[in-house]
Design an enzyme around this catalytic site. Structure first.
Site, PDB file in Angstrom:
ATOM      1  N   TRP A  49       0.793  -1.229   0.000  1.00 48.58           N
ATOM      2  CA  TRP A  49       0.000   0.000   0.000  1.00 48.58           C
ATOM      3  C   TRP A  49       0.829   1.285   0.000  1.00 48.58           C
ATOM      4  O   TRP A  49       0.291   2.356  -0.200  1.00 48.58           O
ATOM      5  CB  TRP A  49      -0.936   0.031   1.208  1.00 48.58           C
ATOM      6  CG  TRP A  49      -0.355  -0.389   2.524  1.00 48.58           C
ATOM      7  CD1 TRP A  49      -0.530  -1.594   3.139  1.00 48.58           C
ATOM      8  CD2 TRP A  49       0.468   0.383   3.409  1.00 48.58           C
ATOM      9  NE1 TRP A  49       0.132  -1.625   4.346  1.00 48.58           N
ATOM     10  CE2 TRP A  49       0.743  -0.416   4.533  1.00 48.58           C
ATOM     11  CE3 TRP A  49       0.981   1.692   3.374  1.00 48.58           C
ATOM     12  CZ2 TRP A  49       1.539   0.020   5.604  1.00 48.58           C
ATOM     13  CZ3 TRP A  49       1.772   2.134   4.431  1.00 48.58           C
ATOM     14  CH2 TRP A  49       2.039   1.308   5.526  1.00 48.58           C
ATOM     15  N   ASN A  50       2.126   1.196   0.210  1.00 51.01           N
ATOM     16  CA  ASN A  50       2.863   2.451   0.392  1.00 51.01           C
ATOM     17  C   ASN A  50       3.185   3.173  -0.922  1.00 51.01           C
ATOM     18  O   ASN A  50       3.137   4.395  -0.985  1.00 51.01           O
ATOM     19  CB  ASN A  50       4.132   2.219   1.218  1.00 51.01           C
ATOM     20  CG  ASN A  50       5.070   1.208   0.602  1.00 51.01           C
ATOM     21  OD1 ASN A  50       4.636   0.237  -0.024  1.00 51.01           O
ATOM     22  ND2 ASN A  50       6.357   1.402   0.777  1.00 51.01           N
ATOM     23  N   LYS A  72      -2.393  -8.342  -7.948  1.00 50.26           N
ATOM     24  CA  LYS A  72      -3.256  -8.007  -6.812  1.00 50.26           C
ATOM     25  C   LYS A  72      -2.629  -6.871  -6.016  1.00 50.26           C
ATOM     26  O   LYS A  72      -1.570  -7.021  -5.418  1.00 50.26           O
ATOM     27  CB  LYS A  72      -3.446  -9.201  -5.873  1.00 50.26           C
ATOM     28  CG  LYS A  72      -4.376  -8.876  -4.686  1.00 50.26           C
ATOM     29  CD  LYS A  72      -4.071  -9.727  -3.488  1.00 50.26           C
ATOM     30  CE  LYS A  72      -4.063  -9.075  -2.157  1.00 50.26           C
ATOM     31  NZ  LYS A  72      -4.500  -7.737  -1.917  1.00 50.26           N
ATOM     32  N   GLY A 106       6.295  -6.704   0.285  1.00 49.91           N
ATOM     33  CA  GLY A 106       5.522  -6.567   1.507  1.00 49.91           C
ATOM     34  C   GLY A 106       6.322  -6.990   2.714  1.00 49.91           C
ATOM     35  O   GLY A 106       7.557  -6.983   2.703  1.00 49.91           O
ATOM     36  N   GLY A 107       5.633  -7.372   3.765  1.00 52.67           N
ATOM     37  CA  GLY A 107       6.271  -7.725   5.017  1.00 52.67           C
ATOM     38  C   GLY A 107       6.896  -9.110   4.997  1.00 52.67           C
ATOM     39  O   GLY A 107       6.515  -9.981   4.208  1.00 52.67           O
ATOM     40  N   GLU A 119      10.542  -8.732  -2.320  1.00 52.74           N
ATOM     41  CA  GLU A 119      11.137  -7.476  -1.844  1.00 52.74           C
ATOM     42  C   GLU A 119      10.458  -7.195  -0.515  1.00 52.74           C
ATOM     43  O   GLU A 119       9.293  -6.819  -0.468  1.00 52.74           O
ATOM     44  CB  GLU A 119      10.910  -6.367  -2.870  1.00 52.74           C
ATOM     45  CG  GLU A 119      11.838  -5.188  -2.685  1.00 52.74           C
ATOM     46  CD  GLU A 119      11.284  -4.152  -1.717  1.00 52.74           C
ATOM     47  OE1 GLU A 119      11.690  -4.188  -0.521  1.00 52.74           O
ATOM     48  OE2 GLU A 119      10.460  -3.346  -2.134  1.00 52.74           O
ATOM     49  N   LEU A 120      11.212  -7.392   0.572  1.00 45.14           N
ATOM     50  CA  LEU A 120      10.620  -7.411   1.894  1.00 45.14           C
ATOM     51  C   LEU A 120      11.061  -6.210   2.727  1.00 45.14           C
ATOM     52  O   LEU A 120      11.357  -5.156   2.190  1.00 45.14           O
ATOM     53  CB  LEU A 120      10.962  -8.733   2.588  1.00 45.14           C
ATOM     54  CG  LEU A 120      10.575  -9.984   1.779  1.00 45.14           C
ATOM     55  CD1 LEU A 120      11.043 -11.243   2.482  1.00 45.14           C
ATOM     56  CD2 LEU A 120       9.085 -10.025   1.518  1.00 45.14           C
ATOM     57  N   CYS A 151      10.241   0.762   2.741  1.00 46.39           N
ATOM     58  CA  CYS A 151      11.048  -0.391   3.145  1.00 46.39           C
ATOM     59  C   CYS A 151      12.507  -0.024   3.365  1.00 46.39           C
ATOM     60  O   CYS A 151      13.222  -0.721   4.081  1.00 46.39           O
ATOM     61  CB  CYS A 151      10.930  -1.497   2.112  1.00 46.39           C
ATOM     62  SG  CYS A 151      11.261  -0.967   0.426  1.00 46.39           S
ATOM     63  N   GLU A 172      10.938  -4.069  12.081  1.00 45.72           N
ATOM     64  CA  GLU A 172      10.509  -2.974  11.220  1.00 45.72           C
ATOM     65  C   GLU A 172       9.232  -2.331  11.759  1.00 45.72           C
ATOM     66  O   GLU A 172       8.235  -3.009  11.981  1.00 45.72           O
ATOM     67  CB  GLU A 172      10.272  -3.482   9.802  1.00 45.72           C
ATOM     68  CG  GLU A 172       9.988  -2.364   8.818  1.00 45.72           C
ATOM     69  CD  GLU A 172       9.825  -2.859   7.399  1.00 45.72           C
ATOM     70  OE1 GLU A 172      10.365  -2.228   6.481  1.00 45.72           O
ATOM     71  OE2 GLU A 172       9.153  -3.897   7.217  1.00 45.72           O
TER      72      GLU A 172
END
Length: 498
Positions: A156-157, A180, A233-234, A255-256, A289, A390
């Protein structure tokens, strides 16, 4: 405002805009006003299956197979032009949806065409090789081919920028896509689908399915037609995505998160370093991130540098993200705001000292929004949870250091390894530090810089694979080795040929 008055979006499947099969919707909220402004289709298993079927049908169609790499490149360039023409509108949608500053989102939208142009140019420049075998009678060469259908899951960022980092190389490589977006910020992606629809790609090239991560996202990552899953995401979700993908032997790129160190030496340009530290943690409300959430300052300048940062943080203007003089907007979601508050409370309980911030603002004009004050913590040590986990918010932890060896050890003492900043005018030190930090990206005397032709990705728990740059397109391809016997010799059937 009742639901009948809200903007009602549709998903994009097989080149058509369609409602969710069960007619369910998710309310999307403006983080600045706290008000619901649109309805997002809540997809289910049927919608996901339809999207993958459309993507696979497109991939196997004569129309897609006849679309040469050069022709794909031309369509991607046309898409880039169309995005540029609609950049302001898309940026306004993103600001309304995630609360980040309009000037930040507009800068992102203006940069997105460069990614599509870059990968458009790469589309017909990916080549195989001829292998120089010892056996002169055999011709061996390689082909680089697309994977098939790629599932992309975005956060969402920065919804459209991070979607672009996946879509541009995936399509350039010859894949079709099921995408998605986050359930919190789906609107801009669905608006993007309208633009994509106008460009002329074969129907089914891109499919957008919306819904909750624990349902639709889970279905995407485990779907048997997904030949690759690309996720941002996370870490916890990323681990589940990877396990789902591996269950049917799909490739995966992740990509976390990050807990990036920002390291300031006494010999640095301290004015530039101060600005870089502020940008690293308070830009985008810390919801990035690569946020430089751990600040290491050489002890001889620590007190003075912290004092300046605290004063600067007090002056940061919170407010309406659409206004040009606003410097920091709200958290994107209520859940994220609660997470920020909880981590600051945990830090206090572990002995951290709040030098500025540490609370929601009391200004009545900000009361409806999801705001949290810029926060700086001292008296922390690197083993605290605030330094190891984080937060994804405007919270900076400051730790003094005495030597290169000490700060390298602390900087690397984390499960993450996405970004790192180094502030020094000592050229030898800069190169030593860049080699020593366990991170996929190292910025020296700058921070939070990206480019379409520079690889982006992390070490350790910060992810797998790279986005942007030449490496990204190869992550969406597979290599085939072709062997051709040129002689008439009949070989021994019971002996391997070498």
């Amino acid at each position: 405002m009742g639901q009948a008055d809200l903007k009602r979006y549709q998903m994009y499947i097989g080149g058509e805009f369609v409602d969710a099969t069960d007619q369910s919707y998710i309310e999307t909220i403006n983080p600045y006003t706290g008000e619901t402004w649109a309805l997002i289709p809540q997809g289910n298993e049927t919608d996901v299956d339809q999207a993958f079927s459309a993507a696979r049908k497109c991939y196997e169609s004569p129309e897609w197979r006849s679309l040469t790499p050069t022709k794909r490149g031309k369509l991607l360039r046309k898409l880039a032009v169309t995005i540029e023409q609609n950049a302001e509108y898309l940026a306004k949608i993103e600001t309304q949806d995630n609360g980040k500053l309009f000037k930040e989102m507009y800068t992102q939208l203006k940069s997105i065409p460069a990614w599509f142009e870059y990968f458009a140019g790469l589309a017909d420049k990916v080549e195989g090789t001829v292998i120089p075998l010892d056996r002169q009678s055999v011709l061996n060469y390689t082909l680089r081919e697309p994977l098939g259908v790629v599932a992309c899951i975005t956060p969402w960022n920065s919804p459209l920028l991070l979607a672009t980092w996946k879509l541009a190389p995936a399509i350039a490589a010859g894949n079709t896509v099921v995408l998605k977006p986050s359930e919190y910020t789906s609107a801009s992606t669905l608006e993007f689908a309208k633009i994509f629809d106008e460009v002329g790609f074969p129907k089914g090239t891109l499919n957008v399915v919306t819904g909750y991560g624990h349902t639709v996202g889970d279905l995407l990552s485990k779907h048997p037609l997904a030949n690759k899953v690309a996720f941002t995401g996370g870490g916890e979700t990323g681990r589940k995505v990877a396990m789902n993908a591996v269950s049917h032997f799909a490739k995966v790129s992740l990509e976390l998160g990050g807990k990036s160190p920002n390291i300031v030496f006494a010999d640095a340009d301290l004015v530039a370093a101060e600005s870089g530290v502020i940008a690293g943690i308070f830009a985008a409300s810390g919801q990035t991130c690569v946020a430089g959430s751990r600040l290491f300052v050489e002890r001889s300048i620590a007190d003075e540098f912290i004092h300046k940062l605290v004063n600067r943080a007090k002056e940061i203007k919170l407010g309406d993200p659409t206004l040009p003089d606003t410097q920091m907007g709200p958290a994107a979601t209520a859940a994220q705001l609660r997470k920020i508050e909880e981590y600051v409370d945990i830090a206090r309980s572990e002995g951290a000292r709040v030098r500025v911030g540490g609370e929601r603002p009391t200004d009545p004009e900000l009361s409806k929004g999801l705001f949290y004050k810029p926060t700086i913590l001292t008296d922390v040590h690197n083993s605290m949870r605030i330094c190891q986990e984080e937060v994804f918010g405007p919270v900076l932890s400051v730790i003094p250091f005495d030597s290169e060896e000490e700060v390298i050890k602390m900087a690397n003492d984390t499960q993450y390894g996405l970004g790192a900043g180094i502030w020094t005018n000592n050229l030898k030190r800069a190169h030593r530090m860049a080699r020593s930090i366990e991170s996929g990206i190292v910025w020296v005397n700058t921070y939070r810089a990206t480019a379409f032709n520079s690889p982006f990705g992390g070490y350790k728990s910060s992810g797998i694979g790279r986005e942007s740059g030449l490496e990204a397109i190869y992550d969406f391809m597979q290599t085939k080795s072709v062997w051709i016997e040129l002689s008439d010799e009949i070989s021994d059937p019971f002996s391997i040929r070498t």
